[in-house]
Write a protein that holds these residues in place. Structure first.
Motif, mmCIF file in Angstrom:
data_model
loop_
_atom_site.group_PDB
_atom_site.id
_atom_site.type_symbol
_atom_site.label_atom_id
_atom_site.label_comp_id
_atom_site.label_asym_id
_atom_site.label_seq_id
_atom_site.Cartn_x
_atom_site.Cartn_y
_atom_site.Cartn_z
ATOM 1 N N LEU A 369 0.665 -1.357 -0.099
ATOM 2 C CA LEU A 369 0.019 0.315 0.331
ATOM 3 C C LEU A 369 0.706 1.514 -0.234
ATOM 4 C CD1 LEU A 369 -2.382 -1.096 2.963
ATOM 5 C CD2 LEU A 369 -3.026 -1.216 0.135
ATOM 6 N N PRO A 370 0.746 2.175 -0.166
ATOM 7 C CA PRO A 370 1.258 3.920 -0.781
ATOM 8 C C PRO A 370 1.939 3.716 0.597
ATOM 9 C CG PRO A 370 -0.807 3.870 -1.617
ATOM 10 C CD PRO A 370 -1.007 2.797 -0.603
ATOM 11 N N HIS A 371 1.261 3.784 1.695
ATOM 12 C CA HIS A 371 1.471 3.979 2.655
ATOM 13 C C HIS A 371 3.269 3.014 3.590
ATOM 14 C CE1 HIS A 371 -1.597 2.105 4.185
ATOM 15 N NE2 HIS A 371 -1.326 1.144 5.286
ATOM 16 N N GLN A 372 2.925 2.166 3.375
ATOM 17 C CA GLN A 372 3.882 1.210 3.622
ATOM 18 C C GLN A 372 5.480 1.031 3.157
ATOM 19 O OE1 GLN A 372 0.779 -2.736 2.884
ATOM 20 N NE2 GLN A 372 0.085 -2.482 4.948
ATOM 21 N N PHE A 373 5.572 0.167 4.066
ATOM 22 C CA PHE A 373 7.501 -0.210 3.711
ATOM 23 C C PHE A 373 7.856 -1.734 3.639
ATOM 24 C CE2 PHE A 373 8.463 4.333 4.996
ATOM 25 C CZ PHE A 373 8.954 5.044 4.515
ATOM 26 N N ILE A 374 8.811 -2.117 3.663
ATOM 27 C CA ILE A 374 8.639 -3.150 3.249
ATOM 28 C C ILE A 374 10.637 -3.866 4.270
ATOM 29 C CG2 ILE A 374 9.133 -3.890 1.238
ATOM 30 C CD1 ILE A 374 6.928 -6.603 3.844
ATOM 31 N N ASN A 375 10.390 -5.189 4.392
ATOM 32 C CA ASN A 375 12.035 -5.008 4.680
ATOM 33 C C ASN A 375 13.215 -5.931 4.444
ATOM 34 O OD1 ASN A 375 10.780 -7.160 6.001
ATOM 35 N ND2 ASN A 375 11.986 -7.775 7.626
ATOM 36 N N GLN A 376 12.633 -5.334 2.947
ATOM 37 C CA GLN A 376 13.761 -6.025 2.424
ATOM 38 C C GLN A 376 12.861 -5.591 1.000
ATOM 39 O OE1 GLN A 376 11.419 -10.749 0.961
ATOM 40 N NE2 GLN A 376 10.746 -9.862 3.022
ATOM 41 N N PHE A 377 14.397 -6.117 -0.110
ATOM 42 C CA PHE A 377 14.079 -5.189 -2.078
ATOM 43 C C PHE A 377 14.025 -7.101 -2.680
ATOM 44 C CE2 PHE A 377 17.094 -1.615 0.661
ATOM 45 C CZ PHE A 377 16.687 -1.170 -0.004
ATOM 46 N N ALA A 378 13.712 -6.358 -3.956
ATOM 47 C CA ALA A 378 13.710 -6.779 -4.599
ATOM 48 C C ALA A 378 14.541 -7.402 -5.985
ATOM 49 C CB ALA A 378 12.613 -6.771 -5.709
ATOM 50 N N ARG A 606 13.367 -1.351 3.037
ATOM 51 C CA ARG A 606 15.072 -1.505 3.558
ATOM 52 C C ARG A 606 14.938 -2.918 3.749
ATOM 53 N NH1 ARG A 606 13.436 3.434 2.661
ATOM 54 N NH2 ARG A 606 13.086 5.421 3.423
ATOM 55 N N ALA A 607 16.845 -2.988 3.983
ATOM 56 C CA ALA A 607 16.697 -4.169 4.673
ATOM 57 C C ALA A 607 18.052 -3.970 5.500
ATOM 58 C CB ALA A 607 16.905 -5.234 3.743
ATOM 59 N N ILE A 608 18.495 -5.164 6.277
ATOM 60 C CA ILE A 608 19.376 -5.658 7.360
ATOM 61 C C ILE A 608 19.670 -7.088 6.968
ATOM 62 C CG2 ILE A 608 17.133 -6.883 8.791
ATOM 63 C CD1 ILE A 608 19.656 -6.563 11.033
ATOM 64 N N TYR A 609 20.885 -7.237 6.167
ATOM 65 C CA TYR A 609 21.575 -8.111 6.332
ATOM 66 C C TYR A 609 22.728 -8.611 6.947
ATOM 67 C CZ TYR A 609 19.601 -6.910 2.001
ATOM 68 O OH TYR A 609 18.353 -6.217 0.796
ATOM 69 N N ALA A 610 23.166 -9.742 7.010
ATOM 70 C CA ALA A 610 24.781 -10.207 7.957
ATOM 71 C C ALA A 610 25.482 -10.592 7.006
ATOM 72 C CB ALA A 610 24.187 -11.345 8.931
ATOM 73 N N VAL A 611 27.023 -10.017 7.092
ATOM 74 C CA VAL A 611 27.746 -10.208 6.123
ATOM 75 C C VAL A 611 28.459 -10.890 7.318
ATOM 76 C CG1 VAL A 611 29.630 -9.773 4.645
ATOM 77 C CG2 VAL A 611 27.207 -8.372 4.568
ATOM 78 N N ASP A 612 28.513 -12.177 6.628
ATOM 79 C CA ASP A 612 29.745 -13.255 7.151
ATOM 80 C C ASP A 612 31.310 -13.149 6.202
ATOM 81 O OD1 ASP A 612 28.006 -13.648 9.532
ATOM 82 O OD2 ASP A 612 27.662 -15.798 8.563
#
Length: 678
Positions: A369-378, A606-612
Motif C-alpha cells: 500500500l502507498p503508506h507501507q515499507f517492507i524489510n526487503q528488496f526485490a 529497507r533491509a538488514i543483512y548479516a555479512v559473514d
C-alpha cells in the motif's frame, strides 16, 4: 531424487494396490507403469528374485566385476510386467558421519572394504582347489570358479552363509579388519573406505529435505558397470508401508543369456561430451591434455532471469510520506519484544501497518500500500544466494575496479575463488587439475546455494567427492581458506573464527548504506589443522545450533583488545578499514547492476543483512613492517539474520536498526552506533 510420502508405516488395507499407488505415486512415476503391480507384489511378499536372472563374476584382467544375465529360460524383456527387481542398500549415511559409522557399526568397515575391493579382486589360491571338480582334475577358469550367483531362497543372512540382502551369496576375500587388531590397520581401512565411497554412493532426499541422504547399494547393485548406452535403469525407492529403502532395477533393452548388465551412472539430463566426462571422472580419469577441454568456453553461468520471481513495481513512484510514530507489523518475536523506541508502535493489523517486518520472503512488491515499507528488496537474492553472490562479486573485477583487474575471472581478492557446480563444473575440474599439476593447495569447501547454519557443507581435497556432491542439488565450490588468521584460545590453542557484521541498506538509488558498529564473533572449538575435514568443531564456527557444542562468547570490544595483543603489528582499525572497503565494493556492485542481476531500487524498501567473513594471511602482499597483510574473505550474506545474541547483549539493537532505516535527519544519526559507508 526426492522420495516422498515417508510419514510413518501405513497399513494398505483391502484395496492394497490402489492405496500403494496413491501413496507412492511421485516415486512410481519414474518407473514404467506396466511394472507397478509386479513391484507392489514383490514389495508385499519380500520377493528378491534377481538370483533367477543375474549373476556376477570378477574379471581379473580388467580389474573389475561384471553382472551378466544367467536366466536361460528366454529373453529378459522390458515389456515383461515381471521385469522389475529389488536391490538392497548396504549402507545409508550422511557424509559427515561416515567415519563414525565405519568405526562404530559392527562389521560395516569389513563389508565396505570387501564391496569396494580395496585389497583387490578376490582370487582363488593356486595351492588349494576351490571345487570338487578341480580336486578331481577338472580344469576351471578363475572367473568360472568365482562366479557369484544370487541366492533364490530369499532367506535372511546367516553367520554360516554370508550373503547380502539382495540374496547374493559369495566367497569373501580375506579383508577383515577384525583380524588386524591394531588401531592403525582399522584407521587405514576406514580412510580407504571414505576415500573410495564416492564411486559407490548415491543421493536421495526425503520429503524435500534440503539435506540429502546418501546410500551404497549391496554388492550386486554396486558391481553393475557403467555404460553410455545402458541395458538397465535403476532408481531408489522408499516403501512407506514397511519403512524400507531399496533400489529398483528394470531392463530397457532386450537381454539374453550371457549379456552384461550395465547402467548409466549419471542422473538424467547430463549431456554433452565434456560435461559427461567431468561427471564420470570418479570412474574414468580426465587429464589436462584431453581434447574435450576445447568445449570449456561454453560453460558459463546464465543470466539470472529465472531466479527473480518477484513483482517489481514502477520505481518512479513517490517516496512513502509517513510521520512517526510508525506502526509496525512483524511476525518476529524478537522485534515484538525489543522494539521499544517511541518512534515505533506495534500493530497486529497488516493493512494499517506502515512497516512490514517479515521473516518470510516477500514476492509481490506491487501489493504494498502507498503508506507501507517492507524489510526487503526485490532481487536481493543476488546477495543472499551463494551462487549469485559470487556472480555479483565478480562484477567488481569486470567493472575494472582499482586493484582487481588481474583477477577478473576469479573475482576480487576478498572473494574466495568460487564455481557454480550446476553450470561451471568443467571449469572447476580444470582448475583443480591445474592446481594439482602445479602442486598448489587443493582443498575446497562445497556449499548448497541457499542453506545456512552449516547444513550440507563439505570440506574436501577429493575431486571425486566434489563431482559427486554436484549431483546432489545445486551447489558452489570455493577454495578453502587454508591460511586463516587464527585466534588463541588458551584452553584449546589456535582456532578458526569468523566475524559477522550487520549491514543496513536504506536506499539503492541513491545508494545509502550503514554498518552497525558492534560485530559478532564465532569460534571453532578445536585447534586448526589441515586434516580431519569431517571434524565439525575444528573446521566450522557455527556452534549455536549444535546442542552438544560449547559456544564461546566474546564481545567485540574484548576481542579487539585480545586480537591486538596476539597480533600487535595489525591494529584492528586497519583490518576493519579493509572490511568496510569490501562491503562498499560488494554493495556498489549489487546495487548498480541492471535488473534482475542487481537489487531493485524501491523507495518502499529497507533491509538488514548479516555479512559473514573470515580473515586470511595474504602472503603475496608483504604489507608493512615485513609482516604479511590481512585479507578479509567474504563467506556469505544472510537475509533476516538470527539476532538473538544481538538483543541479549544489546537490548536496544532493534531500536537502532529501525531508527537508522526509517528516520530521516542528522540529529539522531550521531547518537546511533552505526557507521555510514555510502
Amino acid at each position: 531424487i526426492i522420495l516422498s510420502g515417508m510419514d510413518g508405516e501405513k497399513d494398505l488395507g483391502h484395496d492394497g494396490y490402489l492405496e500403494f499407488e496413491e501413496l507412492h505415486l511421485p516415486q512410481l512415476q519414474r518407473i514404467p507403469k506396466h511394472l507397478w503391480k509386479s513391484l507392489y507384489g514383490k514389495l508385499q511378499s519380500e520377493v528378491y528374485d534377481a538370483g533367477e536372472y543375474f549373476m556376477m563374476s570378477p574379471e581379473l584382467e580388467k580389474g573389475r566385476w561384471s553382472v551378466v544375465v544367467s536366466h536361460s529360460g528366454g529373453k529378459l524383456s522390458p515389456s515383461d510386467t515381471n521385469s522389475v527387481f529389488l536391490v538392497d542398500h548396504a549402507w545409508t549415511f550422511h557424509p559427515h558421519l561416515a567415519r563414525q559409522d565405519l568405526l562404530h557399526i559392527p562389521g560395516l568397515v569389513d563389508r565396505m572394504t570387501s564391496l569396494m575391493d580395496l585389497n583387490g579382486l578376490p582370487c582363488p589360491s593356486a595351492e588349494e582347489p576351490n571345487s570338487e571338480e578341480e580336486e578331481e582334475g577338472t580344469s576351471t577358469s578363475s572367473t568360472e570358479q568365482l562366479e557369484v550367483k544370487i541366492n533364490n531362497n530369499n532367506e535372511k543372512e546367516s553367520e554360516e552363509e554370508p550373503c547380502n540382502s539382495s540374496g547374493i551369496e559369495e566367497d569373501k576375500p580375506d579383508l577383515s579388519t577384525t583380524e588386524l587388531q591394531d588401531g592403525e590397520a582399522i584407521s587405514h581401512a576406514v580412510d580407504g573406505t571414505v576415500n573410495a565411497m564416492w564411486k559407490y554412493c548415491h543421493p536421495y532426499s526425503i520429503n524435500n529435505s534440503p539435506v540429502p541422504v546418501w546410500y551404497i547399494m549391496d554388492e550386486f547393485g554396486s558391481r553393475i558397470q557403467h555404460s553410455d548406452t545402458p541395458s538397465v535403469a535403476m532408481t531408489p525407492f522408499f516403501y512407506v508401508t514397511k519403512q524400507l529403502a531399496f533400489s529398483l532395477l528394470w531392463p530397457v533393452v532386450e537381454l539374453e543369456f550371457g549379456d552384461e548388465v550395465s547402467r548409466d551412472y549419471l542422473p538424467v539430463g547430463i549431456s554433452g561430451s565434456l560435461l559427461r566426462a567431468c561427471h564420470l571422472l570418479p570412474w574414468y580419469p580426465l587429464t589436462l591434455d584431453d581434447p574435450r577441454w576445447q568445449e570449456i568456453s561454453q560453460f558459463v553461468v546464465p543470466e539470472m532471469k529465472e531466479r527473480c520471481n518477484e513483482s517489481i513495481p514502477d520505481i518512479t513512484q513517490q517516496s512513502v510520506s509517513v510521520v512517526p510514530p510508525f506502526k509496525v507489523y512483524t511476525d518476529i518475536q524478537l522485534v515484538q519484544s525489543f522494539l521499544t523506541s517511541p518512534y515505533f508502535q506495534l500493530t497486529d493489523q497488516k493493512e494499517e501497518a506502515n512497516i512490514l517486518w517479515l521473516s518470510e520472503h516477500f514476492k509481490d512488491f506491487r501489493s504494498l500500500l502507498p503508506h507501507q515499507f517492507i524489510n526487503q528488496f526485490a532481487c536481493e537474492s543476488v546477495l543472499t544466494c551463494k551462487d549469485l553472490l559470487a556472480q555479483v562479486a565478480r562484477k567488481v573485477c569486470q567493472s575494472g575496479a582499482s586493484g582487481h583487474e588481474e583477477t577478473k575471472l576469479q573475482g576480487p581478492s576478498w572473494l574466495p575463488e568460487t564455481y557454480n557446480l550446476l553450470y561451471e563444473l568443467p571449469c572447476l575440474v580444470h582448475r583443480y587439475l591445474e592446481k594439482e599439476e602445479n602442486g598448489d593447495s587443493n582443498v575446497w569447501i562445497v556449499k548448497p546455494w541457499n542453506l545456512g547454519r552449516g547444513m550440507d557443507i563439505h570440506i574436501t581435497a577429493s575431486l571425486n567427492q566434489i563431482v559427486r556432491l554436484a549431483q546432489a542439488g545445486p551447489k558452489i565450490a570455493s577454495v578453502y581458506i587454508t591460511n586463516p588468521v587464527l585466534f588463541n584460545r588458551p584452553e584449546i590453542g589456535l582456532v578458526k573464527f569468523d566475524v559477522r557484521y550487520v549491514v543496513l541498506l536504506k536506499s539503492v538509488d541513491p545508494l545509502e548504506l550503514y554498518v552497525y558498529n558492534v560485530f559478532w564473533l564465532r569460534f571453532a572449538n578445536r585447534s586448526f589443522s589441515l586434516d580431519g575435514f569431517d571434524d565439525y568443531e575444528k573446521h566450522f564456527t557455527v556452534m549455536n545450533y549444535k546442542n552438544d557444542a560449547n559456544l564461546k562468547q566474546v564481545h567485540c570490544d574484548e576481542f579487539i583488545a585480545m586480537f591486538e595483543e596476539q597480533y600487535p603489528n595489525h591494529p584492528w582499525e586497519n583490518t576493519q578499514e579493509c572490511i568496510f572497503s569490501m562491503l562498499k565494493e560488494l554493495f556498489v556492485a549489487a546495487c548498480s547492476a541492471p535488473l534482475p542481476a542487481g537489487i531493485a531500487p524501491n523507495p518502499q524498501c529497507r533491509a538488514i543483512y548479516a555479512v559473514d567473513l573470515m580473515l586470511e594471511w595474504n602472503k603475496t602482499d608483504p604489507g608493512t613492517h615485513d609482516h604479511p597483510s590481512i585479507q578479509p574473505k567474504l563467506l556469505e550474506v544472510n537475509y533476516c539474520p538470527d539476532c538473538v545474541r544481538a538483543c541479549r547483549y544489546h537490548p536496544s539493537f532493534f531500536n537502532h536498526v529501525f531508527e537508522t532505516l526509517f528516520l530521516d535527519g542528522t540529529a539522531w544519526n550521531s547518537q546511533l552506533p552505526v557507521t555510514k559507508l555510502i
